[in-house]
Design an enzyme around this catalytic site. Structure first.
Site, short mmCIF file in Angstrom:
data_model
loop_
_atom_site.label_atom_id
_atom_site.label_comp_id
_atom_site.label_asym_id
_atom_site.label_seq_id
_atom_site.Cartn_x
_atom_site.Cartn_y
_atom_site.Cartn_z
N SER A 571 0.85 -1.20 0.00
CA SER A 571 0.00 0.00 0.00
C SER A 571 0.88 1.23 0.00
O SER A 571 2.01 1.21 0.48
CB SER A 571 -0.90 0.00 1.24
OG SER A 571 -1.56 1.24 1.40
N TYR A 584 -2.95 -0.89 10.43
CA TYR A 584 -2.92 -1.21 8.99
C TYR A 584 -1.62 -0.73 8.35
O TYR A 584 -0.93 -1.48 7.65
CB TYR A 584 -4.12 -0.55 8.30
CG TYR A 584 -4.17 -0.77 6.80
CD1 TYR A 584 -4.63 -1.97 6.27
CD2 TYR A 584 -3.75 0.22 5.93
CE1 TYR A 584 -4.68 -2.17 4.91
CE2 TYR A 584 -3.80 0.02 4.55
CZ TYR A 584 -4.27 -1.17 4.05
OH TYR A 584 -4.31 -1.37 2.70
#
Length: 694
Positions: A571, A584
């Protein structure tokens, strides 16, 4: 004899007699081709003769409709038929230059086509055109080939069938074989068909039903005779230690050996595999004469063109260890390659095509099963089906007589036939990911599903792994049949579940080349709201999960020795710090560094490890649908339905990132265009300056 069908049109249906002839031919073909005992995939051919109106002259013209080159009887449609003028094909007899030049006759068929001609005529067209019967079937039934490959085949044919079926000595398919069968039909009016030495059967009839019935009578009669008169143990006595392992142990052993065997079969060129452990295979391998008979090779041209002239058979019992079996397989591979090269050298001349690779396409492991290989999963599966037929043929021949396939020189003439080479050269170029086997985690929806679809579209065989088996199987079904994709259950936090998913991949497709660590989830919370359980869950799924998947995959990739790719869907958050995202983003940073660490460690094995860093993907995302989107929207003070547009506006390109954008990047990084790239992170974020890699 002229097989006339006036070109009448039924006013009620607007169907012509020609239409009905074609309909009956297709129905007969599909019925015969759907039974593997009768003929193999893409093997055999059927035909019908009838009259239609010549659009140029308005006069009746007798036509031949015959299965075209490369078609399959079981799935044949009218588009797969070649359409030729019977008078012009038969006129070729006047210019036939003889056996030494009969390959030229295939090109001559182009001058006998009616209209656009339909599919390309096959080498067997002459058999159908020259035989004076309205309907002709040429098939490769196990029982028929058993008689055709028996040492005393001519005598058996007379004993089993009387004068209704006539023996034809081996002749390579072509124009002369058509002349031979036509002469038999002319000289033996009582006959309904032939046994073609070393090859198969041909039958005929004046109606489609009669031809079908005659084909089935020959096959059924041969099967019944073998059942009533055959020996009980044609392959010899069972060997101690070579009997089938229990199912779970057998599959575990097959999965353990699969990487070694695929590396062997793919030494010269990459292949996809298929595993079979049917009773037919296991019983054959347990018998004392298995190695002796396997060394004789197959006989029917359709068989050995797909299986090579003989298999590689392991000569160790099932009680040997995986390490012992792997070591012995490598030794046998060297012997096989040397033997195949010698076979080529014995028979090749200046006109022969170059050797097409010296690796086996069939590998037999006693107690475990059969591994078959080809350019794609379907070809690999079909190769295995053909060798099952070959085992049945050997059983039938040895039950009644002695198995005596066509000799080696004839096998070489067909395997390296100029016409076969021309067919191979006409095949379209393979797609960039052809022969590659991909495992994508979290692939039942969102980014993972888009990745799986893109890889499959580019030629890869794909395994969709997901927590939800039903959803994984449904996503695989969207891609295609099980030769293209399968769905498996996999909890990436469970090492045993991952091992099971990898085992299923190995048993279904024979290997593994490309792994995409995509499974993920996210809980958008501030530091103070993030619980220990929140932290552990996200790190277990993405950091630990990627580690476990990569470890299981690397073991296979290293053993195969064929290189490979591991791709992490990380990400932009792995380098970009945003609010309310501690668990996350931290686990994505963990994944990002795994890419660098594994690239450094696995490079010596030819394994590339790269990462993809997407921006937030809203459309079709399982993460966003689970509440993440609402939380992120709340963080930014916008409505959830505006989140995609919001993300787009903060990028340099002002574009929303969708799952297909990520899939495109995965595809690109796994192609040979990036053959020298590893340890790279590719941003797919439409340009987020704060996430630029430094």
């Amino acid at each position: 004899m002229t097989h006339t069908l006036e070109a009448r049109v039924d006013p009620a249906t607007q169907r012509t007699d020609a239409d009905e002839t074609i309909r009956a031919l297709i129905a007969r073909s599909n019925a015969l081709g759907s039974d593997p005992r009768i003929t193999n995939y893409a093997g055999g051919n059927t035909s019908a003769k009838g009259t239609a109106t010549d659009p140029v002259t308005g006069e009746p013209v007798e036509l031949l409709w015959v299965k075209g080159s490369g078609g399959d009887l079981g799935t044949l449609t009218p588009a797969g038929l070649a359409v030729l003028r019977v008078d012009r094909v038969r006129a070729l007899q006047a210019v036939y230059p003889g056996v030494e030049r009969e390959d030229e006759m295939v090109a001559a068929f182009d001058y006998t086509l009616h209209g656009k001609g339909g599919a390309a005529p096959s080498i067997d067209t002459a058999m159908h055109a020259l035989v004076d019967a309205a309907h002709v079937d040429h098939l490769h039934p196990d029982a028929g080939i058993a008689i055709a490959t028996a040492a005393d085949g001519p005598a058996l044919t007379a004993t089993i069938f009387g004068d209704k079926v006539v023996w034809v000595p081996w002749r390579r398919p072509g124009f002369q074989l058509g002349l031979d069968i036509a002469a038999i039909k002319r000289d033996n009016p009582q006959a309904i068909g032939t046994i073609l030495g070393g090859h198969g059967i041909t039958a005929w009839g004046e109606t489609s039903e009669e031809a079908h019935g005659n084909s089935r009578w020959i096959i059924d009669t041969a099967e019944q005779y073998i059942a009533e008169h055959g020996k009980a143990d044609p392959f010899g006595e069972p060997r101690a230690g070579f009997e089938a392992l229990p199912t779970d142990e057998r599959h575990a052993r097959a999965a353990a050996l699969a990487p070694t065997i695929r590396g062997i079969a793919g030494h010269d060129k990459p292949v996809v595999g298929h595993f079979t452990d049917s009773d037919v295979v296991l019983d054959f391998l347990a018998a004392s004469r298995a190695e002796e008979l396997a060394a004789l090779g197959t006989s029917c041209p359709d068989h050995f063109l797909r299986t090579k002239v003989k298999p590689l058979i392991l000569d160790l019992p099932a009680t040997a260890t995986v390490e012992e079996q792997s070591a012995r397989l490598h030794e046998l591979h060297e012997q096989y390659r040397a033997d195949y090269q010698a076979y080529y050298d014995r028979h090749a001349d200046a006109t022969s095509p170059a050797i097409r690779g010296a690796d086996p396409l069939i590998v037999l492991v006693p107690g475990v099963g059969m591994f078959s290989y080809g350019k794609d999963a379907q070809t690999a599966r079909v190769a295995g089906e053909f060798y099952l037929n070959a085992i049945n043929v050997m059983r039938g021949a040895e039950s009644l007589s002695t198995y005596a396939p066509i000799d080696e020189a004839e096998k070489f003439r067909i395997e390296y036939w100029a016409l076969e080479e021309a067919k191979l050269q006409r095949m379209p170029a393979p797609k960039k990911l052809a022969t590659r086997i991909a495992l994508v985690t979290g692939a039942a929806s969102g980014i993972g599903k888009a990745i799986a679809k893109r890889l499959a579209a580019e030629g890869a065989a794909v395994v969709i792994a997901d927590l939800d088996l039903a959803k994984a199987q449904a996503a695989a079904a969207e891609i295609g049949n099980t030769d293209q994709a399968i769905g498996v259950a996999a909890n990436v936090t469970d090492a045993a579940a991952i091992d099971q998913a990898v085992q299923q991949t190995l048993l279904h497709f024979g290997g593994l080349d490309l792994v995409v660590n995509n499974a993920g989830l996210s809980l958008s919370k501030s530091l103070l709201d993030t619980t220990e359980q929140d932290w552990d869950l996200q790190h277990d799924v993405m950091a630990k999960g990627s580690f476990l998947v990569s470890k299981a995959a690397a073991k296979v990739l290293i053993e195969q020795g064929l290189g490979g790719d591991i791709v992490y869907i990380s990400s932009k958050n792995s380098v970009f710090a945003g609010p309310n995202n501690i668990a996350y983003s931290a686990t994505k940073a963990d994944q990002a560094h795994q890419v660098r660490l594994l690239a450094a460690e696995l490079g010596e094995h030819g394994v590339r490890v790269n990462g993809i860093n997407p921006d937030g993907v809203v459309r079709g995302s399982g993460i966003f649908a689970s509440g993440w989107g609402a939380n992120r929207a709340k963080t930014y003070g916008i409505e959830e339905q505006d989140l995609g547009a919001f993300y787009a506006q903060r990028t340099i390109l002002k574009r929303e990132v969708v799952p297909e954008n990520v899939a495109n990047a995965v595809y690109a990084i796994c192609t040979d265009d990036f053959s020298h790239t590893t340890g790279l992170h590719v941003p797919v974020d439409a340009g987020v300056a704060a996430a630029f890699l430094r």
